[in-house]
Design a protein around this motif. Structure first.
Motif, PDB file in Angstrom:
ATOM      1  N   LEU A  20       0.822  -1.212   0.000  1.00  0.00           N
ATOM      2  CA  LEU A  20       0.000   0.000   0.000  1.00  0.00           C
ATOM      3  C   LEU A  20       0.857   1.265   0.000  1.00  0.00           C
ATOM      4  CD1 LEU A  20      -2.836  -1.113   2.444  1.00  0.00           C
ATOM      5  CD2 LEU A  20      -2.892  -1.049  -0.056  1.00  0.00           C
ATOM      6  N   PRO A  21       1.818   1.430   0.923  1.00  0.00           N
ATOM      7  CA  PRO A  21       2.681   2.616   0.840  1.00  0.00           C
ATOM      8  C   PRO A  21       3.571   2.607  -0.389  1.00  0.00           C
ATOM      9  CG  PRO A  21       3.392   1.172   2.627  1.00  0.00           C
ATOM     10  CD  PRO A  21       2.072   0.661   2.158  1.00  0.00           C
ATOM     11  N   ALA A  22       3.876   1.421  -0.932  1.00  0.00           N
ATOM     12  CA  ALA A  22       4.645   1.371  -2.178  1.00  0.00           C
ATOM     13  C   ALA A  22       3.831   1.988  -3.311  1.00  0.00           C
ATOM     14  CB  ALA A  22       5.032  -0.068  -2.511  1.00  0.00           C
ATOM     15  N   LEU A  60      17.757   2.463  -8.628  1.00  0.00           N
ATOM     16  CA  LEU A  60      17.542   2.420  -7.176  1.00  0.00           C
ATOM     17  C   LEU A  60      16.229   1.717  -6.882  1.00  0.00           C
ATOM     18  CD1 LEU A  60      18.236   5.068  -4.504  1.00  0.00           C
ATOM     19  CD2 LEU A  60      15.892   4.185  -4.692  1.00  0.00           C
ATOM     20  N   LEU A  61      16.238   0.882  -5.850  1.00  0.00           N
ATOM     21  CA  LEU A  61      15.056   0.130  -5.436  1.00  0.00           C
ATOM     22  C   LEU A  61      14.756   0.392  -3.967  1.00  0.00           C
ATOM     23  CD1 LEU A  61      12.871  -2.106  -5.771  1.00  0.00           C
ATOM     24  CD2 LEU A  61      14.683  -3.775  -5.229  1.00  0.00           C
ATOM     25  N   ILE A  62      13.500   0.731  -3.686  1.00  0.00           N
ATOM     26  CA  ILE A  62      13.011   0.837  -2.311  1.00  0.00           C
ATOM     27  C   ILE A  62      12.260  -0.454  -1.995  1.00  0.00           C
ATOM     28  CG2 ILE A  62      11.532   2.102  -0.712  1.00  0.00           C
ATOM     29  CD1 ILE A  62      11.852   4.549  -2.570  1.00  0.00           C
ATOM     30  N   VAL A  63      12.676  -1.151  -0.948  1.00  0.00           N
ATOM     31  CA  VAL A  63      12.015  -2.393  -0.532  1.00  0.00           C
ATOM     32  C   VAL A  63      11.334  -2.139   0.809  1.00  0.00           C
ATOM     33  CG1 VAL A  63      12.284  -4.832   0.039  1.00  0.00           C
ATOM     34  CG2 VAL A  63      13.742  -3.793  -1.714  1.00  0.00           C
ATOM     35  N   ILE A  64      10.023  -2.377   0.848  1.00  0.00           N
ATOM     36  CA  ILE A  64       9.239  -2.139   2.058  1.00  0.00           C
ATOM     37  C   ILE A  64       8.793  -3.472   2.641  1.00  0.00           C
ATOM     38  CG2 ILE A  64       7.288  -0.906   3.050  1.00  0.00           C
ATOM     39  CD1 ILE A  64       7.201   0.739   0.418  1.00  0.00           C
ATOM     40  N   SER A  65       9.134  -3.704   3.888  1.00  0.00           N
ATOM     41  CA  SER A  65       8.675  -4.900   4.595  1.00  0.00           C
ATOM     42  C   SER A  65       8.649  -4.584   6.077  1.00  0.00           C
ATOM     43  CB  SER A  65       9.602  -6.088   4.337  1.00  0.00           C
ATOM     44  OG  SER A  65       9.246  -7.192   5.154  1.00  0.00           O
ATOM     45  N   LEU A  66       7.475  -4.666   6.688  1.00  0.00           N
ATOM     46  CA  LEU A  66       7.352  -4.312   8.097  1.00  0.00           C
ATOM     47  C   LEU A  66       8.296  -5.127   8.961  1.00  0.00           C
ATOM     48  CD1 LEU A  66       6.000  -2.746  10.362  1.00  0.00           C
ATOM     49  CD2 LEU A  66       4.188  -4.480  10.385  1.00  0.00           C
ATOM     50  N   SER A  67       8.267  -6.445   8.812  1.00  0.00           N
ATOM     51  CA  SER A  67       9.111  -7.303   9.650  1.00  0.00           C
ATOM     52  C   SER A  67      10.509  -7.478   9.060  1.00  0.00           C
ATOM     53  CB  SER A  67       8.469  -8.679   9.832  1.00  0.00           C
ATOM     54  OG  SER A  67       8.501  -9.429   8.621  1.00  0.00           O
ATOM     55  N   GLY A  68      10.625  -7.442   7.736  1.00  0.00           N
ATOM     56  CA  GLY A  68      11.915  -7.655   7.085  1.00  0.00           C
ATOM     57  C   GLY A  68      12.484  -9.042   7.287  1.00  0.00           C
ATOM     58  N   ARG A  69      11.646 -10.017   7.657  1.00  0.00           N
ATOM     59  CA  ARG A  69      12.163 -11.339   8.027  1.00  0.00           C
ATOM     60  C   ARG A  69      11.916 -12.417   6.981  1.00  0.00           C
ATOM     61  NH1 ARG A  69       7.925 -14.213  11.990  1.00  0.00           N
ATOM     62  NH2 ARG A  69       9.813 -15.208  12.781  1.00  0.00           N
ATOM     63  N   ASN A  70      11.049 -12.151   6.016  1.00  0.00           N
ATOM     64  CA  ASN A  70      10.698 -13.168   5.030  1.00  0.00           C
ATOM     65  C   ASN A  70      11.685 -13.215   3.869  1.00  0.00           C
ATOM     66  OD1 ASN A  70       8.263 -14.266   6.212  1.00  0.00           O
ATOM     67  ND2 ASN A  70       7.296 -12.303   5.742  1.00  0.00           N
ATOM     68  N   SER A 100       0.852   0.819  10.544  1.00  0.00           N
ATOM     69  CA  SER A 100       2.006   0.814   9.641  1.00  0.00           C
ATOM     70  C   SER A 100       1.739   1.533   8.332  1.00  0.00           C
ATOM     71  CB  SER A 100       2.459  -0.622   9.359  1.00  0.00           C
ATOM     72  OG  SER A 100       1.429  -1.380   8.750  1.00  0.00           O
ATOM     73  N   THR A 101       0.531   1.404   7.773  1.00  0.00           N
ATOM     74  CA  THR A 101       0.255   2.054   6.493  1.00  0.00           C
ATOM     75  C   THR A 101       0.327   3.569   6.627  1.00  0.00           C
ATOM     76  OG1 THR A 101      -1.172   0.210   5.858  1.00  0.00           O
ATOM     77  CG2 THR A 101      -1.382   2.239   4.592  1.00  0.00           C
ATOM     78  N   VAL A 102      -0.266   4.100   7.693  1.00  0.00           N
ATOM     79  CA  VAL A 102      -0.238   5.546   7.930  1.00  0.00           C
ATOM     80  C   VAL A 102       1.198   6.041   8.072  1.00  0.00           C
ATOM     81  CG1 VAL A 102      -0.869   7.371   9.548  1.00  0.00           C
ATOM     82  CG2 VAL A 102      -2.508   5.561   9.013  1.00  0.00           C
TER      83      VAL A 102
END
Length: 265
Positions: A70-72, A128-138, A209-211
């Protein structure tokens, strides 16, 4: 190391149900202020990285899985936003459009999808790449960032660093997204995302997180526009097509940057 962001204490049984809406605003505002204060320098460095990529002729990409999509999507093809940001999509993981929805979560843990996606994409050295992951663990966000760097891309990771202290990584390497980035932006979101709790409600609730991540990325985009201006470059910004002259402005931006605006093809 990042500290666990506290959930708003809403466990007083005297709190009315209606007041919980106000408590969510309070929790979100608290997180936003914390991100503003603690990530100010990182936001500035992200703006510089993106501006430098633009002035050097590089392309911009963003990826987020599940609700991190969603933020992406919020910074792609957006009135007031940079026209050059392109969504990098992995089918079945970008949002909750897949059915059944839990399949998207399962795909985030599958190794190899990120490499296949990047190798088939127009992303190359100097981009350039922006990678969004809340946990960053997967596996998917970890491999997306790692493989992007092997292809010569700069990587900005957007994640909550508290997960690295309170969860175990799922990638076989034992690493998180943060370990494969040129720059990390910490969203400060608590583990589990939900910002509120109450004795009368069985589970934590009201995810923020989305906000917060959307605001964080818009702050980066604003800083990027400023950095481009400082470098003597007109920021390639889109205007709303619903205002007079907006479509004509956008057509001019498309014509000037057609080689880097991939979402229009």
């Amino acid at each position: 190391m990042s500290q666990q962001a506290p959930q708003q204490d809403t466990q007083d049984d005297g709190i009315s149900t209606a007041a919980l809406g106000d408590r969510f605003f309070d929790a979100a505002i608290t997180l936003l202020r914390r991100v503003q204060d603690e990530e100010r320098d990182a936001i500035g460095r992200a703006g510089t990285l993106i501006a430098d990529t633009v002035t050097a002729g590089g392309k911009l990409f963003v990826y987020g899985a599940g609700h991190s999509a969603l933020p992406a999507q919020d910074i792609v093809y957006r009135a007031g936003g940079l026209a050059l940001v392109n969504l990098l999509a992995v089918p079945g993981t970008t949002g909750v459009d897949v059915n059944p929805a839990p399949l998207g979560s399962a795909l985030e843990r599958v190794s190899g999808l990120a490499q296949a996606t990047l190798d088939a994409s127009p992303a190359h050295t100097g981009d350039l790449l922006i990678v969004i992951s809340l946990s960053g663990r997967n596996s998917l966000p970890v491999e997306m960032a790692a493989h992007a760097r092997t292809r010569g891309l700069r990587v900005i990771g957007v994640t909550s660093l508290v997960y690295t202290e309170h969860t175990e990584p799922r990638h076989p390497s034992g690493t998180f997204l943060r370990d494969h980035c040129d720059l990390v932006l910490d969203s400060k979101i608590p583990v589990g995302d939900a910002a509120l709790t109450s004795r009368r409600i069985g589970a934590p609730f009201a995810p923020a997180s989305t906000v917060v991540v959307s605001a964080l990325l818009q702050a980066v985009m604003a800083d990027t526009a400023g950095k481009l201006t400082e470098q003597g470059v007109e920021p390639p910004l889109l205007r709303s097509a619903n205002v007079d002259g907006g479509q004509e402005w956008n057509e001019s931006v498309y014509a000037t940057h057609a080689d880097r605006i991939l979402w229009r093809r």
